[in-house]
Design an enzyme around this catalytic site. Structure first.
Site, PDB file in Angstrom:
ATOM      1  N   GLU A  17       7.921  45.229 108.751  1.00  0.00           N
ATOM      2  CA  GLU A  17       8.708  45.737 107.550  1.00  0.00           C
ATOM      3  C   GLU A  17       9.608  47.066 107.355  1.00  0.00           C
ATOM      4  OE1 GLU A  17       5.619  44.711 107.962  1.00  0.00           O
ATOM      5  OE2 GLU A  17       4.627  44.098 106.148  1.00  0.00           O
ATOM      6  N   CYS A  19       0.926  45.717 104.983  1.00  0.00           N
ATOM      7  CA  CYS A  19      -0.266  46.951 105.024  1.00  0.00           C
ATOM      8  C   CYS A  19       0.224  48.015 103.986  1.00  0.00           C
ATOM      9  CB  CYS A  19      -0.384  47.473 106.418  1.00  0.00           C
ATOM     10  SG  CYS A  19       1.266  48.584 106.903  1.00  0.00           S
ATOM     11  N   CYS A  36       3.287  50.101 104.666  1.00  0.00           N
ATOM     12  CA  CYS A  36       4.415  49.407 104.311  1.00  0.00           C
ATOM     13  C   CYS A  36       4.758  49.118 102.917  1.00  0.00           C
ATOM     14  CB  CYS A  36       4.401  48.159 104.978  1.00  0.00           C
ATOM     15  SG  CYS A  36       4.649  48.414 106.788  1.00  0.00           S
TER      16      CYS A  36
HETATM   17  N1  THU Z   1       1.618  44.801 110.992  1.00  0.00           N
HETATM   18  C1  THU Z   1       2.963  44.357 110.550  1.00  0.00           C
HETATM   19  O1  THU Z   1       3.775  44.547 111.327  1.00  0.00           O
HETATM   20  N2  THU Z   1       3.309  44.586 109.204  1.00  0.00           N
HETATM   21  C2  THU Z   1       2.200  44.739 108.338  1.00  0.00           C
HETATM   22  O2  THU Z   1       2.205  44.945 107.281  1.00  0.00           O
HETATM   23  C3  THU Z   1       0.652  44.548 108.899  1.00  0.00           C
HETATM   24  C4  THU Z   1       0.408  45.007 110.267  1.00  0.00           C
HETATM   25  C5  THU Z   1       1.481  44.957 112.528  1.00  0.00           C
HETATM   26  C6  THU Z   1       1.155  46.190 113.121  1.00  0.00           C
HETATM   27  C7  THU Z   1       0.359  45.793 114.366  1.00  0.00           C
HETATM   28  O3  THU Z   1       1.233  45.741 115.369  1.00  0.00           O
HETATM   29  C8  THU Z   1      -0.026  44.454 113.890  1.00  0.00           C
HETATM   30  O4  THU Z   1       0.535  43.870 112.825  1.00  0.00           O
HETATM   31  C9  THU Z   1      -1.573  44.287 113.708  1.00  0.00           C
HETATM   32  O5  THU Z   1      -2.164  45.137 112.825  1.00  0.00           O
END
Ligand code: THU
Length: 263
Positions: free
Chosen positions: A186, A220, A223
């Site tokens: 994101e 997360c 984000c």
């Molecule tokens: N990840 C994302 O790209 N976006 C999120 O909002 C949650 C987590 C990625 C980060 C990491 O590379 C993988 O997912 C595992 O956490």
């Protein structure tokens, strides 16, 4: 007095039928108006003490636009005169309104339940409907982007497609041997959009993951904070197990957030 999203609910402000003068101490009422805006808000105007430089014209013009209301909320303390009209039976089931906690019922039904994308109506921050072709394209781009994720450590692929007023921007998660420096999909997409065009309006974002579970993996915490920086816009979450998506707005993902309006 019930509590919702950690805010105190003013008993008066929630009546659904007639014109009312309500005091807005913070962003709470804006959320409510957002929740109801498509059905209920027929006229909004600011009365004294109106912060002239922020809000009045935007709100007068806006009437039904949550984005414009949002700007009006820059003022810390003022009054809005809100005229609410009852929805027709076709617009919303009646029992939703007979419950004291009707806003929750409404937003759960309309926002958080998984839906078939083709049956959803998704609006951007200006209240404009985003066409189904564009939504489908965003979802398929988010899924296509999964392949490009650099997720050598977690093996958890995330793909994003951000729609802005300047076009569509891809994003993937980019991991790092130091782990902590990982950038999520994101944020990659948002940085890409800003890098190419500077600050401009974000309309919606679609996110796909390779989660093996029967869930709609949501952004997360970091984000979420990054998303609300750019306003209250729809986030479309895909699921790998079926075709349904979840559609939720950025400020619902991060209620009571710290955002540019606070600065
Ligand atoms: N990840 C994302 O790209 N976006 C999120 O909002 C949650 C987590 C990625 C980060 C990491 O590379 C993988 O997912 C595992 O956490």
């Amino acid at each position: 007095m019930g509590r919702e999203h950690g805010f105190q609910r003013p008993a008066e402000s929630f009546a659904i039928t007639k014109a009312k003068r309500v005091h807005l101490p913070d962003r709470l009422f804006e959320r409510r108006i957002n929740n109801f805006r498509l059905f209920l808000v027929s006229k909004i105007s600011i009365s004294n003490p109106a912060p002239v430089e922020r809000g009045v014209s935007e709100v007068d013009k806006a009437s039904k636009s949550s984005a414009k209301l949002l700007k009006a909320q820059n003022a810390a303390d003022y009054h809005l005169e809100v005229e609410l009209k009852e929805p027709s039976d076709q617009q919303l089931p009646r029992e939703v309104f007979s419950k004291p906690n009707s806003v929750n019922a409404f937003s759960k039904r309309m926002v958080n339940e998984p839906v078939i994308l083709e049956e959803a109506e998704v609006r951007d921050q200006q209240g404009e409907v985003i066409s189904m072709a564009v939504l489908q394209d965003m979802v398929s781009k988010a899924k296509q982007n999964l392949e490009k994720a650099y997720c050598t450590y977690s093996k958890f692929h995330v793909g994003a497609s951000l729609l802005t007023t300047k076009g569509q921007f891809d994003g993937v998660n980019v991991e790092n041997a130091s782990y902590g420096l990982t950038i999520c999909a994101e944020r990659s997409a948002m940085c890409s959009a800003i890098s190419q065009h500077g600050k401009h309006e974000f309309r919606a974002i679609a996110i796909a993951t390779t989660s093996p579970h029967d869930t709609w993996a949501a952004p997360c915490g970091a984000c979420r904070q990054f998303l609300v920086e750019f306003g209250d816009f729809p986030v479309i979450l895909t699921n790998n197990k079926d075709e349904k998506v979840k559609i939720i707005k950025t400020k619902e993902l991060l209620p009571d957030c710290f955002c540019p309006d606070d600065m």
